[in-house]
Design a protein around this motif. Structure first.
Motif, PDB file in Angstrom:
ATOM      1  N   THR A 195     -14.299  16.772 -60.909  1.00 31.47           N
ATOM      2  CA  THR A 195     -14.255  15.536 -60.126  1.00 31.47           C
ATOM      3  C   THR A 195     -13.044  15.421 -59.217  1.00 31.47           C
ATOM      4  N   THR A 196     -12.083  16.317 -59.369  1.00 30.63           N
ATOM      5  CA  THR A 196     -10.922  16.296 -58.474  1.00 30.63           C
ATOM      6  C   THR A 196     -10.915  17.466 -57.500  1.00 30.63           C
ATOM      7  N   THR A 197     -11.842  18.396 -57.668  1.00 27.74           N
ATOM      8  CA  THR A 197     -11.860  19.590 -56.840  1.00 27.74           C
ATOM      9  C   THR A 197     -13.034  19.639 -55.872  1.00 27.74           C
ATOM     10  N   PHE A 198     -14.175  19.128 -56.271  1.00 23.69           N
ATOM     11  CA  PHE A 198     -15.386  19.241 -55.456  1.00 23.69           C
ATOM     12  C   PHE A 198     -15.861  17.872 -54.978  1.00 23.69           C
ATOM     13  N   GLY A 199     -16.563  17.871 -53.852  1.00 26.71           N
ATOM     14  CA  GLY A 199     -17.119  16.619 -53.326  1.00 26.71           C
ATOM     15  C   GLY A 199     -16.031  15.644 -52.923  1.00 26.71           C
ATOM     16  N   ASP A 200     -16.285  14.362 -53.117  1.00 28.69           N
ATOM     17  CA  ASP A 200     -15.281  13.328 -52.864  1.00 28.69           C
ATOM     18  C   ASP A 200     -14.340  13.305 -54.065  1.00 28.69           C
ATOM     19  N   ALA A 201     -13.195  13.953 -53.920  1.00 29.30           N
ATOM     20  CA  ALA A 201     -12.245  14.074 -55.025  1.00 29.30           C
ATOM     21  C   ALA A 201     -11.749  12.701 -55.476  1.00 29.30           C
ATOM     22  N   LEU A 202     -11.677  12.525 -56.786  1.00 32.99           N
ATOM     23  CA  LEU A 202     -11.174  11.275 -57.340  1.00 32.99           C
ATOM     24  C   LEU A 202      -9.657  11.214 -57.215  1.00 32.99           C
ATOM     25  N   SER A 203      -9.154   9.996 -57.046  1.00 36.00           N
ATOM     26  CA  SER A 203      -7.696   9.791 -57.030  1.00 36.00           C
ATOM     27  C   SER A 203      -7.190   9.830 -58.465  1.00 36.00           C
ATOM     28  N   ASP A 204      -5.856   9.870 -58.625  1.00 40.22           N
ATOM     29  CA  ASP A 204      -5.262   9.869 -59.961  1.00 40.22           C
ATOM     30  C   ASP A 204      -5.678   8.627 -60.747  1.00 40.22           C
ATOM     31  N   GLU A 205      -5.698   7.494 -60.067  1.00 34.96           N
ATOM     32  CA  GLU A 205      -6.098   6.232 -60.717  1.00 34.96           C
ATOM     33  C   GLU A 205      -7.561   6.293 -61.163  1.00 34.96           C
ATOM     34  N   GLU A 206      -8.419   6.840 -60.320  1.00 38.37           N
ATOM     35  CA  GLU A 206      -9.835   6.970 -60.676  1.00 38.37           C
ATOM     36  C   GLU A 206     -10.037   7.961 -61.820  1.00 38.37           C
ATOM     37  N   VAL A 207      -9.237   9.019 -61.850  1.00 37.37           N
ATOM     38  CA  VAL A 207      -9.324   9.995 -62.941  1.00 37.37           C
ATOM     39  C   VAL A 207      -8.962   9.327 -64.261  1.00 37.37           C
ATOM     40  N   GLU A 208      -7.915   8.522 -64.261  1.00 36.00           N
ATOM     41  CA  GLU A 208      -7.528   7.823 -65.495  1.00 36.00           C
ATOM     42  C   GLU A 208      -8.622   6.871 -65.953  1.00 36.00           C
ATOM     43  N   ALA A 209      -9.252   6.167 -65.011  1.00 40.47           N
ATOM     44  CA  ALA A 209     -10.367   5.273 -65.361  1.00 40.47           C
ATOM     45  C   ALA A 209     -11.540   6.082 -65.907  1.00 40.47           C
ATOM     46  N   LEU A 210     -11.797   7.247 -65.314  1.00 40.48           N
ATOM     47  CA  LEU A 210     -12.874   8.112 -65.792  1.00 40.48           C
ATOM     48  C   LEU A 210     -12.573   8.623 -67.198  1.00 40.48           C
ATOM     49  N   ARG A 211     -11.335   9.040 -67.440  1.00 42.22           N
ATOM     50  CA  ARG A 211     -10.945   9.509 -68.779  1.00 42.22           C
ATOM     51  C   ARG A 211     -11.193   8.413 -69.823  1.00 42.22           C
ATOM     52  N   GLU A 212     -10.816   7.204 -69.478  1.00 39.80           N
ATOM     53  CA  GLU A 212     -10.996   6.090 -70.406  1.00 39.80           C
ATOM     54  C   GLU A 212     -12.481   5.816 -70.651  1.00 39.80           C
ATOM     55  N   ALA A 257     -16.313  -7.499 -57.656  1.00 39.67           N
ATOM     56  CA  ALA A 257     -16.773  -6.196 -58.137  1.00 39.67           C
ATOM     57  C   ALA A 257     -15.600  -5.257 -57.966  1.00 39.67           C
ATOM     58  N   SER A 258     -15.548  -4.238 -58.768  1.00 34.75           N
ATOM     59  CA  SER A 258     -14.413  -3.341 -58.717  1.00 34.75           C
ATOM     60  C   SER A 258     -14.858  -1.919 -58.470  1.00 34.75           C
ATOM     61  N   ALA A 259     -14.013  -1.167 -57.815  1.00 40.21           N
ATOM     62  CA  ALA A 259     -14.295   0.247 -57.607  1.00 40.21           C
ATOM     63  C   ALA A 259     -13.985   1.039 -58.865  1.00 40.21           C
ATOM     64  N   GLU A 260     -13.343   0.390 -59.833  1.00 39.78           N
ATOM     65  CA  GLU A 260     -13.017   1.084 -61.067  1.00 39.78           C
ATOM     66  C   GLU A 260     -14.294   1.427 -61.806  1.00 39.78           C
ATOM     67  N   PHE A 261     -14.198   2.405 -62.689  1.00 42.13           N
ATOM     68  CA  PHE A 261     -15.360   2.840 -63.439  1.00 42.13           C
ATOM     69  C   PHE A 261     -15.640   1.950 -64.647  1.00 42.13           C
ATOM     70  N   ALA A 262     -14.662   1.159 -65.068  1.00 36.54           N
ATOM     71  CA  ALA A 262     -14.840   0.358 -66.278  1.00 36.54           C
ATOM     72  C   ALA A 262     -15.969  -0.645 -66.088  1.00 36.54           C
ATOM     73  N   PRO A 263     -16.793  -0.831 -67.127  1.00 36.30           N
ATOM     74  CA  PRO A 263     -17.845  -1.840 -67.038  1.00 36.30           C
ATOM     75  C   PRO A 263     -17.250  -3.220 -66.789  1.00 36.30           C
ATOM     76  N   CYS A 264     -18.005  -4.070 -66.118  1.00 38.57           N
ATOM     77  CA  CYS A 264     -17.477  -5.363 -65.694  1.00 38.57           C
ATOM     78  C   CYS A 264     -16.991  -6.224 -66.853  1.00 38.57           C
ATOM     79  N   TRP A 265     -17.596  -6.103 -68.039  1.00 42.54           N
ATOM     80  CA  TRP A 265     -17.162  -6.941 -69.150  1.00 42.54           C
ATOM     81  C   TRP A 265     -15.827  -6.501 -69.727  1.00 42.54           C
ATOM     82  N   GLN A 266     -15.308  -5.343 -69.292  1.00 42.56           N
ATOM     83  CA  GLN A 266     -14.013  -4.875 -69.770  1.00 42.56           C
ATOM     84  C   GLN A 266     -12.895  -5.137 -68.767  1.00 42.56           C
ATOM     85  N   ARG A 267     -13.225  -5.683 -67.606  1.00 37.56           N
ATOM     86  CA  ARG A 267     -12.221  -5.958 -66.585  1.00 37.56           C
ATOM     87  C   ARG A 267     -11.917  -7.447 -66.561  1.00 37.56           C
TER      88      ARG A 267
END
Length: 191
Positions: A99-116, A158-168
């Motif tokens: 997700t950081t190498t191919f296509g639209d690479a995720l930012s560091d913040e997006e990677v952390e949200a994805l990890r979570e 709405a958020s660009a973050e990956f977290a479901p809305c009930w967790q934000r």
């Protein structure tokens, strides 16, 4: 919420147009999964001016090709492996690399949200089916009430973050159709 409500929320300066970043966020909030190239292409077609009509037509076009959890899961088949018939799993570091190498690479913040969101187990593996369902939940019902029926309406953030809305934390923008009172934002803590 309708596409008009989402557009108004992301039109922060109230000029009736969205810049590229606002456009990207509004498309995501509308349920689409746009790439940066989708946004650039739509902006070029519109001559750089993304008004409500451009937003609505682009959103409709992108919703038609929106992936679902099953197609997203299938896209990982060559890189994930089946664990004793229990389902497809992938190492979290491999997922981050992809997700950081191919296509639209995720930012560091997006990677952390994805990890979570991926919530790897103690061995560092991610259940691809669970991740796919988290990333692409079913679309909510649209246009429950047309906001033009009222002078005052609420647009949930709405958020660009990956977290479901009930967790934000909830953010609500109160918007009025009266010209003197364009938009006011109210922030609420976690519900």
């Amino acid at each position: 919420l309708g596409s008009r409500d989402v557009f108004i929320y992301y039109d922060v300066d109230g000029d009736g147009n969205l810049d590229r970043e606002e456009f990207l966020q509004a498309l995501r909030a509308g349920g689409a999964v746009p790439s940066r190239s989708d946004v650039e292409e739509a902006c070029q077609r519109a001559g750089g001016r993304v008004d409500l009509a451009v937003y609505q037509s682009t959103l409709a076009e992108l919703l038609k090709k929106r992936p679902n959890a099953e197609t997203l899961k299938d896209s990982f088949r060559g890189m994930a492996h089946d664990v004793r018939g229990q389902g497809w799993v992938m190492d979290i570091e491999k997922l981050v690399y992809l997700t950081t190498t191919f296509g639209d690479a995720l930012s560091d913040e997006e990677v952390e949200a994805l990890r979570e969101l991926a919530s790897p187990d103690r061995d560092g593996t991610v259940d691809i089916q669970k991740l796919a369902k988290s990333l692409l939940p079913p679309l909510p019902p649209r246009d429950v009430k047309d906001s033009r029926d009222s002078d005052l309406y609420f647009v949930p953030a709405a958020s660009a973050e990956f977290a479901p809305c009930w967790q934000r934390p909830a953010r609500v923008r109160v918007a009025s159709t009266a010209p003197a009172c364009r938009q006011v934002e109210v922030r609420l803590g976690p519900l």
